[in-house]
Scaffold this motif. Structure first.
Motif, PDB file in Angstrom:
ATOM      1  N   SER A  47      -3.316   4.690  -2.705  1.00  0.00           N
ATOM      2  CA  SER A  47      -4.377   5.496  -2.105  1.00  0.00           C
ATOM      3  C   SER A  47      -4.266   6.948  -2.552  1.00  0.00           C
ATOM      4  O   SER A  47      -3.169   7.453  -2.792  1.00  0.00           O
ATOM      5  CB  SER A  47      -4.299   5.407  -0.585  1.00  0.00           C
ATOM      6  OG  SER A  47      -3.078   5.947  -0.122  1.00  0.00           O
ATOM      7  N   LEU A  96       0.853  -1.187   0.000  1.00  0.00           N
ATOM      8  CA  LEU A  96       0.000   0.000   0.000  1.00  0.00           C
ATOM      9  C   LEU A  96       0.887   1.234   0.000  1.00  0.00           C
ATOM     10  O   LEU A  96       1.804   1.347   0.830  1.00  0.00           O
ATOM     11  CB  LEU A  96      -0.894  -0.012   1.231  1.00  0.00           C
ATOM     12  CG  LEU A  96      -1.749   1.233   1.485  1.00  0.00           C
ATOM     13  CD1 LEU A  96      -2.754   1.425   0.356  1.00  0.00           C
ATOM     14  CD2 LEU A  96      -2.448   1.123   2.829  1.00  0.00           C
ATOM     15  N   THR A 118      -1.579  -1.378  -4.132  1.00  0.00           N
ATOM     16  CA  THR A 118      -2.718  -0.508  -3.848  1.00  0.00           C
ATOM     17  C   THR A 118      -2.209   0.912  -3.648  1.00  0.00           C
ATOM     18  O   THR A 118      -1.331   1.145  -2.819  1.00  0.00           O
ATOM     19  CB  THR A 118      -3.472  -0.973  -2.599  1.00  0.00           C
ATOM     20  OG1 THR A 118      -3.895  -2.332  -2.768  1.00  0.00           O
ATOM     21  CG2 THR A 118      -4.692  -0.095  -2.345  1.00  0.00           C
ATOM     22  N   THR A 138      -3.600   0.838  -9.151  1.00  0.00           N
ATOM     23  CA  THR A 138      -3.987  -0.217  -8.231  1.00  0.00           C
ATOM     24  C   THR A 138      -4.404  -1.464  -8.995  1.00  0.00           C
ATOM     25  O   THR A 138      -5.268  -1.407  -9.876  1.00  0.00           O
ATOM     26  CB  THR A 138      -5.149   0.248  -7.339  1.00  0.00           C
ATOM     27  OG1 THR A 138      -4.693   1.312  -6.505  1.00  0.00           O
ATOM     28  CG2 THR A 138      -5.666  -0.889  -6.477  1.00  0.00           C
ATOM     29  N   GLN A 187       0.889   5.717  -0.973  1.00  0.00           N
ATOM     30  CA  GLN A 187       0.111   6.906  -1.324  1.00  0.00           C
ATOM     31  C   GLN A 187       0.410   7.332  -2.754  1.00  0.00           C
ATOM     32  O   GLN A 187       1.488   7.039  -3.302  1.00  0.00           O
ATOM     33  CB  GLN A 187       0.452   8.043  -0.368  1.00  0.00           C
ATOM     34  CG  GLN A 187      -0.086   7.846   1.045  1.00  0.00           C
ATOM     35  CD  GLN A 187       0.096   9.081   1.897  1.00  0.00           C
ATOM     36  OE1 GLN A 187       1.009   9.862   1.693  1.00  0.00           O
ATOM     37  NE2 GLN A 187      -0.778   9.245   2.876  1.00  0.00           N
ATOM     38  N   GLN A 242      -0.086  -7.729  -4.928  1.00  0.00           N
ATOM     39  CA  GLN A 242      -1.052  -6.636  -4.902  1.00  0.00           C
ATOM     40  C   GLN A 242      -0.352  -5.298  -4.722  1.00  0.00           C
ATOM     41  O   GLN A 242       0.476  -5.138  -3.809  1.00  0.00           O
ATOM     42  CB  GLN A 242      -2.049  -6.837  -3.765  1.00  0.00           C
ATOM     43  CG  GLN A 242      -3.058  -5.712  -3.598  1.00  0.00           C
ATOM     44  CD  GLN A 242      -4.091  -5.681  -4.706  1.00  0.00           C
ATOM     45  OE1 GLN A 242      -4.663  -6.701  -5.064  1.00  0.00           O
ATOM     46  NE2 GLN A 242      -4.345  -4.489  -5.234  1.00  0.00           N
TER      47      GLN A 242
END
Length: 120
Positions: A119, A11, A117, A91, A13, A115
Motif C-alpha cells: 500500500s 499486506l 500487496t 504488488t 506499507q 499474494q
C-alpha cells in the motif's frame, strides 16, 4: 514430481519488508535451480529472481535488483525471497518455481502462489 508451497505473503506499507518462503517436497531439492516469478493483475507473469542448485549464483530482474534477495537452504528444502524497500508496483502474486534444466530458467514445476500487496 516436485511439490512447491509458498508462504509469507501479506499486506505491507511502501518501504516495508516481507520474506517469502517456498517449501519443496517430492524429489531431491539440491538437484533443482529455484526461482521466483510474479504476476500483477492484468499483466503477464514475469521473472523476479533465481538461484542455482548449489546456491552459489543468483540472478535478478532489474526492477528488484538491490531490493530483493533470493537464498536457499538445501538442508530444509526451502528457498526464500527477502523483499525490502517494497513499492506499490511490487504488488502481485508471487510464484515459486523449480527446474532441472541447465542454463536460463524454464520452470518444470510451479507453486500455487502467495499474494503480496504493497500500500502507498
Amino acid at each position: 514430481q516436485v511439490q512447491l508451497v509458498e508462504s509469507g505473503g501479506g499486506l505491507v506499507q511502501a518501504g516495508g519488508s516481507l520474506r517469502l518462503s517456498c517449501a519443496a517436497s517430492g524429489r531431491t531439492f539440491s538437484n533443482y535451480d529455484m526461482g521466483w516469478f510474479r504476476q500483477a493483475p492484468g499483466k503477464d507473469r514475469e521473472f523476479v529472481a533465481r538461484i542455482t542448485r548449489s546456491g552459489l549464483s543468483t540472478y535478478y530482474a532489474d526492477s528488484v535488483k538491490g531490493r530483493f534477495t533470493i537464498s536457499r537452504d538445501n538442508a530444509k528444502n526451502t528457498v526464500y525471497l527477502q523483499l525490502n524497500s517494497l513499492k506499490p508496483e511490487d504488488t502481485a502474486v508471487y510464484y515459486c518455481a523449480a527446474t532441472q534444466k541447465i542454463g536460463g530458467f524454464s520452470p518444470d514445476y510451479w507453486g500455487q502462489g502467495t499474494q503480496v500487496t504493497v500500500s502507498s
